[in-house]
Scaffold this active site. Structure first.
Site: not given
Ligand code: BGC
Length: 839
Positions: A232
């Site tokens: 993530d």
């Molecule tokens: C979120 C993800 C997301 C990523 C990119 C993160 O903060 O938890 O779900 O895909 O950001 O935007």
């Protein structure tokens, strides 16, 4: 581009220098992979999951992205229980990805809903692993059939937003396997997602991205995952440990920081070239798979119509005392509620789609031929804080007068209300299950004199409906995407018959939630004391009354169930572990059902006995034998959706194998089916069982030696103590203590530093104030949900994650300064500020 045509991933890998290989393990910008000096293509990934959120690196505002179709969110579409529909949806999102040159869509979200108050639940499917896993598998199938990659997330045990970047989910092995990993297991074993996104949190003491047991031993070795594991955004702290544990790609670009750490470690012999090659190969493989796919041209009118179809098939009719569908003779209607004007179609945060505009509920119902009178009733979410109390009262009074007048004239009154972007969203959890009080106070005044209210509800997760007994009808739209209002108009008028069923339980009170007291607290460790008793598994087993049960939903027609036959009254389930990859039934993602001739065949007939066409979600539960070991009283083991014209019937056949009777045995690390008398229950919800028959299962004699230790687990859940949980956990219990001066590291957060050190608090307050001032300049309030994410990131991320995410604004020397300050090493703190080591 030096052509990669016909070159295998292995050949490409061999052509890279060690520096290039290492560089490949970290993203470029926010959304791309590295192209190794044009030796390989670079793939773009963007957020989804209920649409395409394509952002350029220059677009920093979370709500700023290319226009795309906004489909219903996961929590909404889950109520359709319709695997074909979800495949259609992800296929359409894939077309938009191809048109925009995007190779991987970051979705779908599929975490189990441990608490209905998790702020991000609208991005997740269900409290039940079979339902969540099957829907995710359908999403993956639909998208990957168009050669667009997926990234199922957030793997795993990411079940709260409070301290989301650092919290430690402490889960016993059985709950981990049967509840929290199970949906991912179903998705991986059945559909091989292109990538899987490792979550921010820790699992049993170790950050997921560094968790060898989770990534390597279970995901890769046990389940046979062949794809790429990505972090993530900002989750890959301590990158060397992450790569060693099995992570392949750290996102986003760390502006050289992680590359430097990896190179240093390589030069010191702390990570080997083989370990780097392993991860690198996975990145090259995914790039080759998801680039060079032929572009398509999207017909946005068609995708809008699909969004409308999905929304209409996902809405849940919670109550109907006869006013719905609206009579064709009705010419006028009264609509009260700001949410009819400004329909809430999705949640806030990284999944926010820049949707095309579409009619609101007032326009959509006007288009149906009604003369609509609209009264706002309460202020909008974005201005509620700055609205004078007298103005709020005036709005309410105006609504009451209009509702009285409508009641006197027999004009149907529709009240639109629901959770707002300030009540739920990414980065924060809810504190209670109430609707905003300004909405509740109006509806309470209205129902005093108008009991014939039709209520339309919005929200991404369950909330209390204290007015339910005093209104005539309630239609729950959830967060139904850009065509929400048109679908709502179709449902209210009967053009479409509601067929959604709740994929999660609506509790009566937050106090009844199984993890109450052990969830969303401001503490580092989160004990999953309720173990396997998540959602209905708890309410059913411990007889806790609920407002709306799992699987509940009404229709404008009636369905009759009859003629249950089971192929045999006894079943030999000795092959439970072989069936581990199966979902236990031949419907949905049961294609891999054991070929054994001994599979149980469950047959029954469903008839539409009403006057209009409709669809019924048929649910098969297995009631487990009474036991003196932990086991939910019943579990969803299969489901299918049946569409029927009025008067027509259909014979449904569901085949079950031993997985449908099994549990995860922690002493042998296997699924086993305990011997006993089980009941096959066919229902229209978990409580509304229409047909049942018992079957004697000959499986494994299951004996546990921990009966006495676990005795309190058989009483009400509130009695689950830390000591009980420690004995259930059965291994070394992770110790999660708040840091103290002397133990503080770059893996702790700014908010922890601020709690320990006055100067750090001053710095943090100052930075937050600066961000708020900037935000106010754009006319946004301090309570703005997007601002909450930014401030949450700043305060809750480990300091190292801030280095990864902030680029030049926060470098390693600043993190070291804070660490030294908290650890009371003032001279070292000053020295680190001047240090050029990390520039
Ligand atoms: C979120 C993800 C997301 C990523 C990119 C993160 O903060 O938890 O779900 O895909 O950001 O935007």
């Amino acid at each position: 581009m030096k052509s990669t045509k016909n070159k295998s991933a292995q050949e490409i890998l061999s052509s890279l220098t060690i520096e290039e290989k290492i560089r490949l393990l970290n993203g470029v910008g926010s959304w791309h992979t590295y192209d190794a000096d044009k030796k390989i293509p670079s793939v773009m990934m963007t957020d989804g999951p209920h649409g395409l959120r394509k952002q350029e690196d220059s677009q920093v505002d979370i709500n700023d992205s290319a226009k795309a179709t906004c489909f219903p969110t996961a929590s909404c579409i889950a109520n359709s229980w319709d695997l074909d529909l979800i495949k259609e949806m992800s296929g359409a999102i894939a077309d938009q990805a191809l048109q925009e040159g995007v190779g991987i869509v970051l979705g779908c979200g599929m975490n189990i809903k441990r608490s209905p108050m998790c702020g991000r639940n609208f991005e997740y499917f269900s409290e039940d692993p079979l339902l969540a896993g099957s829907l995710a598998a359908a999403y993956i199938d639909g998208m990957q059939s168009k050669n667009v990659g997926t990234s199922i997330k957030h793997f795993a045990c990411n079940n709260q937003e409070t301290r989301r970047q650092t919290s430690d989910s402490i889960v016993d092995e059985r709950a981990l396997r049967e509840i929290y990993l199970r949906p991912f297991e179903i998705a991986v074993r059945n559909t091989q997602p292109t990538t899987i996104m490792a979550s921010y949190n820790k699992i049993n003491g170790t950050y997921t991205c560094q968790n060898k047991k989770i990534i390597n031993d279970i995901l890769r070795d046990e389940w046979g995952f062949k794809g790429t594991v990505i972090s993530d955004w900002g989750a890959a702290v301590s990158i060397v440990d992450c790569i060693k544990a099995g992570l392949d790609l750290a996102m986003p670009d760390s502006h050289g920081y992680q590359i430097k750490l990896l190179l240093d470690a390589y030069q010191k012999g702390e990570i080997t070239e083989q370990e780097i090659d392993r991860a690198c190969l996975k990145v090259i493989e995914v790039v080759l798979k998801t680039t060079g796919v032929k572009k398509t041209t999207v017909d946005y009118k068609k995708t809008h119509d699909l969004a409308k179809k999905i929304a209409a098939n996902s809405a849940v009719l919670l109550k109907n005392d006869g006013l719905l569908p609206l009579s064709k003779k009705q010419k006028e209607i009264l609509i009260i509620g700001q949410m009819a004007d400004d329909v809430r179609i999705q949640g806030g945060g990284s999944s926010h789609i820049n949707a095309f505009t579409s009619p609101n509920a007032i326009e959509a119902l006007s288009r149906k031929g009604f003369k609509v009178k609209y009264v706002q009733g309460y202020p909008g979410d974005d201005v509620v804080e700055i609205t004078e109390p007298t103005e709020i009262q005036r709005m309410a009074q105006e609504a009451v007068v209009a509702a009285k007048e409508a009641a006197d004239k027999n004009i149907p009154t529709l009240f639109f209300c629901g959770l707002t972007n300030r009540t739920e969203g990414e980065g924060f959890d809810r504190k209670d299950i109430n609707l905003p009080h300004e909405q509740l106070s109006v509806i309470n005044k209205i129902i005093e004199m108008n009991k014939d209210l039709i209520v339309v509800l919005y929200g991404g997760s369950p909330f209390a409906v204290p007015f339910a007994d005093n209104v005539n009808a309630m239609l729950h739209m959830y967060l139904a995407g850009e065509a929400s209002a048109e679908a709502c108009a179709d449902l209210l008028t009967g053009a479409v018959n509601p067929s959604g069923k709740l994929s999660e339980t609506y509790p009566l009170s937050e106090k009844d939630i199984p993890c109450a007291g052990n969830w969303g607290n401001d503490s580092p460790g989160v004990e999953y004391r309720e173990s396997i008793f998540t959602g209905y598994r708890y309410y059913e087993t411990f007889d806790v009354p609920v407002k709306y049960e799992f699987g509940y939903g009404l229709s404008y027609t009636k369905f009759k169930y009859s003629r249950l036959e089971i192929s045999s009254a006894s079943y030999n389930a000795s092959d439970a572990d072989e069936a581990i990859g199966n979902v236990g039934a031949n419907v949905g993602y049961g294609e891999k059902l054991s070929k054994s001739k001994t599979n149980l065949k469950v047959k029954f007939t469903v008839k539409n006995s009403g006057k209009v066409a409709g669809a019924e979600v048929v649910q098969l539960y297995v009631k487990n034998p009474a036991s003196d070991y932990l086991r939910p009283v019943k579990e969803l083991r299969a489901f299918t959706k049946v569409y029927l014209e009025p008067g027509k019937s259909k014979k449904v056949t569901i085949e079950l194998d031993s997985k449908a009777f099994s549990l995860y045995d922690v002493s042998t690390n296997k699924y086993i089916a305990p011997t006993g008398t089980y009941e096959i229950e066919i229902g229209s919800s978990i409580k509304d069982i229409k047909l049942k028959k018992s079957v004697k299962v000959k499986g494994v004699k299951y004996e546990r030696d921990d009966k006495s230790k676990l005795s309190s687990y058989f009483r009400k859940i509130k009695l689950f103590t830390h000591a009980d949980f420690v004995s259930l956990y059965g291994k070394d219990f992770p110790v999660d203590e708040e840091p103290v001066p002397g133990t503080f590291t770059i893996y702790n957060s700014f908010s922890e530093a601020a709690r320990l050190n006055k100067t750090c608090k001053k710095i943090l307050d100052k930075v937050i104030e600066r961000i708020k001032t900037e935000n106010r300049k754009h006319g946004r309030s301090d309570n703005d949900p997007a601002l909450k994410i930014v401030i949450g990131g700043l305060t809750e991320n480990p300091l190292e994650a801030m280095i990864l995410l902030a680029g030049d604004d926060f470098k390693r020397n600043r993190a070291d300064f804070i660490v030294n300050l908290v650890n009371k090493k003032r001279f070292a703190a000053l020295k680190s500020l001047w240090s050029k080591k990390w520039d």
